[in-house]
Design a protein around this motif. Structure first.
Motif, PDB file in Angstrom:
ATOM      1  N   ASP A 431       0.824  -1.207   0.000  1.00 50.03           N
ATOM      2  CA  ASP A 431       0.000   0.000   0.000  1.00 50.03           C
ATOM      3  C   ASP A 431       0.863   1.263   0.000  1.00 50.03           C
ATOM      4  OD1 ASP A 431      -2.304  -1.452  -0.091  1.00 50.03           O
ATOM      5  OD2 ASP A 431      -2.746  -1.299   2.059  1.00 50.03           O
ATOM      6  N   ALA A 432       1.984   1.210   0.730  1.00 55.06           N
ATOM      7  CA  ALA A 432       2.885   2.377   0.736  1.00 55.06           C
ATOM      8  C   ALA A 432       3.455   2.631  -0.648  1.00 55.06           C
ATOM      9  CB  ALA A 432       4.010   2.153   1.747  1.00 55.06           C
ATOM     10  N   LEU A 433       3.773   1.567  -1.370  1.00 57.62           N
ATOM     11  CA  LEU A 433       4.287   1.729  -2.738  1.00 57.62           C
ATOM     12  C   LEU A 433       3.197   2.229  -3.683  1.00 57.62           C
ATOM     13  CD1 LEU A 433       6.410  -1.532  -2.878  1.00 57.62           C
ATOM     14  CD2 LEU A 433       7.319   0.791  -2.955  1.00 57.62           C
ATOM     15  N   LEU A 434       1.989   1.710  -3.520  1.00 57.23           N
ATOM     16  CA  LEU A 434       0.889   2.145  -4.377  1.00 57.23           C
ATOM     17  C   LEU A 434       0.541   3.615  -4.140  1.00 57.23           C
ATOM     18  CD1 LEU A 434      -1.379  -1.020  -4.079  1.00 57.23           C
ATOM     19  CD2 LEU A 434      -0.238  -0.225  -6.148  1.00 57.23           C
ATOM     20  N   ALA A 435       0.769   4.073  -2.911  1.00 53.10           N
ATOM     21  CA  ALA A 435       0.487   5.478  -2.601  1.00 53.10           C
ATOM     22  C   ALA A 435       1.414   6.424  -3.350  1.00 53.10           C
ATOM     23  CB  ALA A 435       0.602   5.703  -1.092  1.00 53.10           C
ATOM     24  N   ARG A 436       2.535   5.906  -3.862  1.00 50.77           N
ATOM     25  CA  ARG A 436       3.462   6.742  -4.642  1.00 50.77           C
ATOM     26  C   ARG A 436       3.007   6.902  -6.099  1.00 50.77           C
ATOM     27  NH1 ARG A 436       9.426   4.424  -2.715  1.00 50.77           N
ATOM     28  NH2 ARG A 436       9.005   4.393  -0.464  1.00 50.77           N
ATOM     29  N   GLN A 437       1.824   6.359  -6.413  1.00 47.35           N
ATOM     30  CA  GLN A 437       1.245   6.465  -7.757  1.00 47.35           C
ATOM     31  C   GLN A 437       2.214   5.972  -8.833  1.00 47.35           C
ATOM     32  OE1 GLN A 437       0.016  10.618  -7.931  1.00 47.35           O
ATOM     33  NE2 GLN A 437      -1.991  10.076  -7.103  1.00 47.35           N
ATOM     34  N   PRO A 438       2.490   4.673  -8.835  1.00 51.00           N
ATOM     35  CA  PRO A 438       3.424   4.113  -9.830  1.00 51.00           C
ATOM     36  C   PRO A 438       2.799   4.129 -11.218  1.00 51.00           C
ATOM     37  CG  PRO A 438       2.351   2.364  -8.619  1.00 51.00           C
ATOM     38  CD  PRO A 438       1.935   3.634  -7.954  1.00 51.00           C
ATOM     39  N   PRO A 439       3.621   3.901 -12.243  1.00 53.29           N
ATOM     40  CA  PRO A 439       3.072   3.730 -13.599  1.00 53.29           C
ATOM     41  C   PRO A 439       2.056   2.589 -13.621  1.00 53.29           C
ATOM     42  CG  PRO A 439       5.460   3.960 -13.657  1.00 53.29           C
ATOM     43  CD  PRO A 439       5.097   3.823 -12.217  1.00 53.29           C
ATOM     44  N   LEU A 440       1.160   2.618 -14.582  1.00 55.11           N
ATOM     45  CA  LEU A 440       0.048   1.671 -14.588  1.00 55.11           C
ATOM     46  C   LEU A 440       0.506   0.212 -14.648  1.00 55.11           C
ATOM     47  CD1 LEU A 440      -2.538   3.506 -16.871  1.00 55.11           C
ATOM     48  CD2 LEU A 440      -2.471   3.363 -14.371  1.00 55.11           C
ATOM     49  N   ASP A 441       1.551  -0.075 -15.447  1.00 57.79           N
ATOM     50  CA  ASP A 441       2.005  -1.462 -15.516  1.00 57.79           C
ATOM     51  C   ASP A 441       2.590  -1.923 -14.184  1.00 57.79           C
ATOM     52  OD1 ASP A 441       4.133   0.303 -15.857  1.00 57.79           O
ATOM     53  OD2 ASP A 441       5.333  -1.173 -16.961  1.00 57.79           O
ATOM     54  N   VAL A 442       3.273  -1.001 -13.477  1.00 53.57           N
ATOM     55  CA  VAL A 442       3.809  -1.321 -12.157  1.00 53.57           C
ATOM     56  C   VAL A 442       2.660  -1.492 -11.166  1.00 53.57           C
ATOM     57  CG1 VAL A 442       5.244  -0.492 -10.248  1.00 53.57           C
ATOM     58  CG2 VAL A 442       5.977  -0.152 -12.628  1.00 53.57           C
ATOM     59  N   PHE A 443       1.640  -0.645 -11.283  1.00 41.08           N
ATOM     60  CA  PHE A 443       0.445  -0.755 -10.439  1.00 41.08           C
ATOM     61  C   PHE A 443      -0.158  -2.157 -10.551  1.00 41.08           C
ATOM     62  CE2 PHE A 443      -4.196  -0.652 -10.216  1.00 41.08           C
ATOM     63  CZ  PHE A 443      -4.426  -0.041  -8.985  1.00 41.08           C
ATOM     64  N   ALA A 444      -0.267  -2.654 -11.755  1.00 41.49           N
ATOM     65  CA  ALA A 444      -0.856  -3.982 -11.975  1.00 41.49           C
ATOM     66  C   ALA A 444       0.029  -5.073 -11.375  1.00 41.49           C
ATOM     67  CB  ALA A 444      -1.060  -4.221 -13.473  1.00 41.49           C
ATOM     68  N   ARG A 445       1.348  -4.958 -11.556  1.00 38.81           N
ATOM     69  CA  ARG A 445       2.267  -5.960 -10.995  1.00 38.81           C
ATOM     70  C   ARG A 445       2.164  -5.994  -9.474  1.00 38.81           C
ATOM     71  NH1 ARG A 445       6.165  -8.476 -13.853  1.00 38.81           N
ATOM     72  NH2 ARG A 445       7.314  -8.801 -11.905  1.00 38.81           N
ATOM     73  N   LEU A 446       2.116  -4.818  -8.843  1.00 39.81           N
ATOM     74  CA  LEU A 446       2.022  -4.767  -7.386  1.00 39.81           C
ATOM     75  C   LEU A 446       0.719  -5.392  -6.897  1.00 39.81           C
ATOM     76  CD1 LEU A 446       3.494  -1.217  -6.666  1.00 39.81           C
ATOM     77  CD2 LEU A 446       4.531  -3.425  -6.094  1.00 39.81           C
ATOM     78  N   GLN A 447      -0.381  -5.130  -7.601  1.00 44.72           N
ATOM     79  CA  GLN A 447      -1.648  -5.730  -7.195  1.00 44.72           C
ATOM     80  C   GLN A 447      -1.577  -7.258  -7.312  1.00 44.72           C
ATOM     81  OE1 GLN A 447      -3.485  -4.056  -5.578  1.00 44.72           O
ATOM     82  NE2 GLN A 447      -4.138  -2.097  -6.469  1.00 44.72           N
ATOM     83  N   SER A 448      -0.868  -7.727  -8.329  1.00 41.25           N
ATOM     84  CA  SER A 448      -0.722  -9.171  -8.495  1.00 41.25           C
ATOM     85  C   SER A 448       0.113  -9.784  -7.376  1.00 41.25           C
ATOM     86  CB  SER A 448      -0.083  -9.481  -9.855  1.00 41.25           C
ATOM     87  OG  SER A 448       0.166 -10.865  -9.979  1.00 41.25           O
ATOM     88  N   VAL A 449       1.246  -9.161  -7.073  1.00 36.58           N
ATOM     89  CA  VAL A 449       2.138  -9.735  -6.066  1.00 36.58           C
ATOM     90  C   VAL A 449       1.523  -9.658  -4.668  1.00 36.58           C
ATOM     91  CG1 VAL A 449       3.528  -7.709  -5.415  1.00 36.58           C
ATOM     92  CG2 VAL A 449       4.595  -9.957  -5.510  1.00 36.58           C
ATOM     93  N   LEU A 450       0.615  -8.704  -4.458  1.00 32.20           N
ATOM     94  CA  LEU A 450      -0.085  -8.610  -3.169  1.00 32.20           C
ATOM     95  C   LEU A 450      -1.145  -9.695  -3.010  1.00 32.20           C
ATOM     96  CD1 LEU A 450      -0.547  -4.757  -2.756  1.00 32.20           C
ATOM     97  CD2 LEU A 450       0.544  -6.296  -1.104  1.00 32.20           C
ATOM     98  N   GLY A 451      -1.458 -10.387  -4.104  1.00 34.93           N
ATOM     99  CA  GLY A 451      -2.535 -11.372  -4.061  1.00 34.93           C
ATOM    100  C   GLY A 451      -2.321 -12.466  -3.038  1.00 34.93           C
ATOM    101  N   ASP A 452      -1.101 -12.999  -2.930  1.00 37.75           N
ATOM    102  CA  ASP A 452      -0.854 -14.087  -1.982  1.00 37.75           C
ATOM    103  C   ASP A 452      -1.094 -13.631  -0.548  1.00 37.75           C
ATOM    104  OD1 ASP A 452      -0.279 -15.998  -3.829  1.00 37.75           O
ATOM    105  OD2 ASP A 452       1.897 -15.794  -3.704  1.00 37.75           O
ATOM    106  N   ALA A 453      -0.621 -12.435  -0.203  1.00 36.91           N
ATOM    107  CA  ALA A 453      -0.820 -11.933   1.159  1.00 36.91           C
ATOM    108  C   ALA A 453      -2.303 -11.764   1.462  1.00 36.91           C
ATOM    109  CB  ALA A 453      -0.082 -10.605   1.350  1.00 36.91           C
ATOM    110  N   LEU A 454      -3.067 -11.224   0.505  1.00 39.15           N
ATOM    111  CA  LEU A 454      -4.497 -11.021   0.723  1.00 39.15           C
ATOM    112  C   LEU A 454      -5.220 -12.358   0.873  1.00 39.15           C
ATOM    113  CD1 LEU A 454      -5.033  -8.155  -1.864  1.00 39.15           C
ATOM    114  CD2 LEU A 454      -5.154  -7.943   0.629  1.00 39.15           C
TER     115      LEU A 454
END
Length: 911
Positions: A431-454
């Motif tokens: 969430d801290a990384l997403l708050a930095r407003q990454p590029p859209l492709d990075v946004f998608a990668r972060l949401q994917s990698v967060l999937g296991d934790a969720l």
């Protein structure tokens, strides 16, 4: 005591055993007890630096050797935290003879990414080596142990309490070993008394001690090393010349002051490298060739500050190193550590050597440090995920906030945190990384990698939301496939399982087109979960078989799916072919326990469940705790042990409060229902069943697929015919989905028979169960059939009840056996046909289960846990669990005692 006087005069690293007579006697008694066959033990020597732990450890080693022990002696080092098993291996490879050969260790090192297997194999090797010879494993400075050695020390002593193995661990604080219990002896070392200090002074000075010397010794605070340092100064220069120094660097600064400036610089460089260091490393850090340092080296050796072990230079005591290190200004220390890291990397050394220095020196913006920390995190992730997570977080801290590299470094940190089971921190980092407003492709990668934790946080709503948000902007086909697969996995917990299946199939197709392994694994996993939750056993087997063929880590899921399909033979073959190094041993034990439950091997199943819980506790990830305790509670109720079931329920309640997810809540409600029913509170029991039905419909197939009969009985006893009919209808729907599964067909007939009072359907259920593999379901149907026939006076009640009784008695379901016997007693007047087993004794040979008796006899004939497991065709984990129960029930604490008891029982004609 001659040895004490020689120890003092022989070198300042052994300042004597004065004042430690009581502690030494405790350790001597412990050595004798282990030697005499009283089982394994653990001794912890605890105290401040210089208090005498090493001297006492070495004296105990000498005593053990004199008593015929094989000795393994090692030491942990502060800067070796990244070297897996280095602390423990320092001893195991250097005994006389070593406990492990180089070949043994090389084989273990090849599997260092499988912590549980590695520790179990180590325990097996030590058990085999100690079979004919008592063994001492001594580790000094255990506070510095690397994470894998610390994990092993936390787990192995409890595994080896039945073997003649004495663990002697010395450290500054209690290592808090789990499961050590009453076999642990803690020996705290406190400051020496004035009388002991006076004796120590006479040992060194060889004369009566003057009042001035006594006053000077007060400055040591009772620390024997510091006192010895002072006494050496007094012996060399006289009491009048001695100046009481500060407590922690007593005598050292005075000694340093007499050294040349180049020697002092050399020692300071060495103190940065650690207590033990290579001359070549110190030379590189000094910026001089090693040959140019020979003068400084000789002066340091002559001053008694360093020793040479043939490979490295070693500060004679860590207090000496600390005193030298403390004289460096903090900024100088940081600079030297950073330079040391660079020099070690330039010399071709690994991150194991360089990263500890980086952790003490790197500052924000240090790109080399970020790279090395990331490499080290990746290297240690399989075996030390907690350490990997710490290293990855440190790397992220060093990246400036607006540096684009932060997202890649952060992604690795999220992965490491998730692997370490630190799911909340992983989510916060993402969430801290997403708050930095990454590029859209990075946004998608972060949401994917967060999937296991969720997923592990059981937040499927958030997993669905984030996957959908990522899919809205993703351009990378592989990331798109991963997000779609995670979306399907989340939907497996919802009500629209047909829609979830379509999502999963789309994810699998995308994964195959993109050639992405991760997406394919998650898609197959999701499809398998969806099939199980829909009650489609054949589809679950299809998907899980494909998944385990693609990734062997998912073999337990295939085994469990095949058990649901009644394909117990294939499940047994898969478990037998799992090999010695399964990647998920706890989950594999869960699968084995599920198989043994299906086969009616209740004792082995309980051992498997206990082992599953123990292995998960070792890893600190109790994923199956609720399910394990619910099944153990059910087993205790089958035996009539209601209070034990309440204990299991208490643990379940606490675990559900900690992880209140849907599956845990449903399993909890089921055990609540069973206990309420046993207490004759049938209304409350039925309400708990309704809760499962009302709040968790997708769990009907997973939780109740083999439990519908019990649930229907609860509903009927509560007078809730609507609930009973609803449950029977669900059993029928489950059977329609699984026409080739005898258990599903038999349960459908059995529940319908109970609801409708149909004896013919009960007879049909018995015939169906006879074609299947599950004896408990067959016994239940026979018991109900016999009861129904008894009510009509039909003589066929007797054989039905007799066979049900025999099955329950054979598997150890004493309560159920007694319930059936009551009907059987009414059905016949032939008292001689009553074959009551009665309740098991709580202690003694009669308390052992059939499986435990087999294990006891094998161990008594000299088998190791591993060879006993091979003889019984079970896991060594299972034998270890049985053995722990045997020792508890027989009140013995060693294999020697067990052998005597088994032999005595055999002579008495015990069964």
């Amino acid at each position: 005591m001659t040895s004490e006087r020689e120890a003092v005069s022989g070198g300042l690293s052994r300042p004597g055993l004065r004042g430690r007579e009581a502690e030494l006697e405790r350790l001597r008694a412990l050595v004798g007890a282990v030697r005499d066959g009283e089982g394994g033990a653990i001794a912890l020597l605890l105290g401040e630096p210089g208090i005498g732990k090493t001297v006492l450890l070495e004296e105990t080693v000498s005593i053990a050797r004199a008593h015929g022990f094989a000795v393994s002696q090692g030491r942990a080092e502060e800067l070796h935290e990244l070297a897996p098993l280095a602390s423990l291996a320092s001893g195991l490879l250097h005994g006389d003879p070593p406990l492990l050969s180089a070949g043994d260790f090389a084989h273990l090192a090849g599997h260092h990414d499988q912590r549980i297997w590695l520790v179990e194999r180590l325990a097996q090797l030590i058990e085999e080596r100690s079979a004919g010879t008592p063994t001492l494993i001594a580790i000094d400075d255990v506070q510095w142990a690397d994470p894998l050695s610390r994990f092993a020390l936390n787990v192995m002593p409890a595994r080896l309490l039945t073997s003649p193995v004495l663990w002697l661990l010395a450290g500054r604080q209690d290592p808090e070993l789990r499961g050590s219990g009453p076999c642990t002896t803690t020996v705290p070392l406190r400051p020496l008394s004035d009388a002991a200090l006076a004796e120590l002074a006479r040992d060194v000075l060889g004369e009566d001690v003057s009042r001035k010397v006594t006053d000077l010794l007060d400055g040591s605070g009772g620390n024997p090393f510091l006192a010895a340092e002072m006494l050496t100064g007094i012996a060399a220069t006289g009491a009048d010349a001695a100046v009481p120094p500060e407590r922690l660097v007593l005598g050292v600064r005075g000694r340093l002051a007499a050294l040349g400036p180049d020697t002092l610089h050399f020692l300071r460089i060495g103190s940065v490298l650690g207590r033990a260091f290579r001359l070549a490393d110190a030379a590189a850090l000094c910026g001089r060739p090693a040959t140019a340092l020979l003068g400084e080296l000789h002066e340091a050796l002559a001053a008694g500050l360093l020793t040479d072990d043939g490979e490295r230079l070693v500060f004679r005591h860590d207090l000496l190193r600390q005193a030298v290190y403390a004289d460096l200004a903090p900024s100088v220390r940081r600079a030297l550590h950073r330079e040391a890291a660079s020099r070690l990397v330039a010399a071709g050394r690994t991150s194991v050597d360089a990263v500890p220095h980086l952790l003490k020196s790197a500052e924000p913006g240090d790109r080399e440090a970020v790279r090395l920390l990331g490499t080290a995190a990746s290297d240690v992730l399989p075996v030390m995920p907690d350490l990997a997570a710490d290293l990855a977080l440190r790397a992220l801290e060093l990246v400036p906030p607006h540096d684009p590299d932060a997202f890649g470094v952060g992604e690795r940190a999220i992965t490491a945190l998730t692997r370490a089971g630190r799911y909340t921190r992983a989510r916060e980092t993402g969430d801290a990384l997403l708050a930095r407003q990454p590029p859209l492709d990075v946004f998608a990668r972060l949401q994917s990698v967060l999937g296991d934790a969720l997923w592990h946080l059981d937040d499927t709503h958030e997993l669905t939301r984030r996957s959908t948000a990522g899919l809205a902007v993703v351009t990378d086909p592989a990331v798109s496939a991963r997000l779609t697969a995670r979306q399907a996995l989340a939907q497996s917990r919802g009500r629209d399982l047909a829609g979830a299946r379509r999502t999963g199939e789309r994810a699998l197709a995308e994964a195959e087109r993109a050639g992405d392994r991760e997406a394919r694994v998650v898609a197959l996993w999701g499809l398998g979960e969806i099939a199980l939750n829909a009650g489609d056993c054949a589809a679950a087997v299809e998907h899980h078989t494909a998944l385990s063929a693609f990734d062997a880590a998912f073999l337990p899921e295939e085994v469990v799916a095949r058990i649901h399909l009644d394909d117990l033979d294939s499940a047994r073959r898969l478990l037998g072919a799992a090999g010695d190094t399964p990647p998920r041993p706890a989950m594999l034990m869960w699968a084995q326990g599920s198989l043994n439950l299906g086969l009616g091997r209740l004792d082995d199943a309980e051992a498997d469940l206990i082992t599953t819980e123990r292995l998960e506790a070792d890893l600190g990830v109790p994923a199956n705790l609720v399910n394990v305790r619910v099944l153990r509670g059910w087993l205790t109720l089958l035996r009539g042990e209601r209070e034990a079931a309440r204990e299991h329920l208490g643990i379940v309640r606490a675990a559900v409060a900690d992880r209140p997810n849907t599956g845990n809540h449903a399993a909890h409600q089921y055990l609540e229902a069973l206990l309420a029913d046993a207490d004759r509170d049938h209304a409350a029991a039925a309400e708990h069943i309704r809760s499962i039905q009302r709040d968790h419909p997708f769990l009907r197939w997973r939780l109740l697929r083999t439990r519908f009969v019990e649930a229907v009985r609860i509903a009927l006893r509560a007078g809730d015919r609507f609930l009973a009919e609803d449950l029977a209808a669900q059993a029928a729907a489950h059977a329609s989905r699984n026409p080739s599964v005898p258990t599903a067909q038999g349960i459908a007939a059995h529940t319908a028979a109970l609801v409708n009072g149909d004896t013919k359907l009960l007879e049909r259920s018995v015939q169906i169960f006879l074609t299947g593999p599950r004896p408990l379901q067959l016994a239940a149907a026979r018991a109900d059939l016999g009861h129904a026939l008894l009510s009509t006076g039909d003589a066929a009640a007797i054989p039905a009840l007799t066979r049900a009784y025999e099955t329950y008695a054979q598997v150890g379901a004493g309560f159920e056996a007694e319930r059936v016997r009551a009907d059987l007693d009414r059905a016949t007047t032939r008292a001689g046909r009553r074959t009551a087993t009665g309740p098991r004794a709580g202690q003694g040979w009669g308390a052992l289960t059939a499986s435990e008796r087999k294990v006891a006899r094998l161990i008594a004939t000299g088998h190791t846990n591993r060879s006993a497991a091979a003889a019984l065709v079970v896991s060594p984990h299972t034998v270890n669990t049985h053995l722990a129960a045997i020792f508890r029930k027989l009140s013995v604490n060693s294999r020697v005692h067990l052998t005597r008891l088994v032999l005595a029982e055999g002579a008495a004609g015990g069964s």
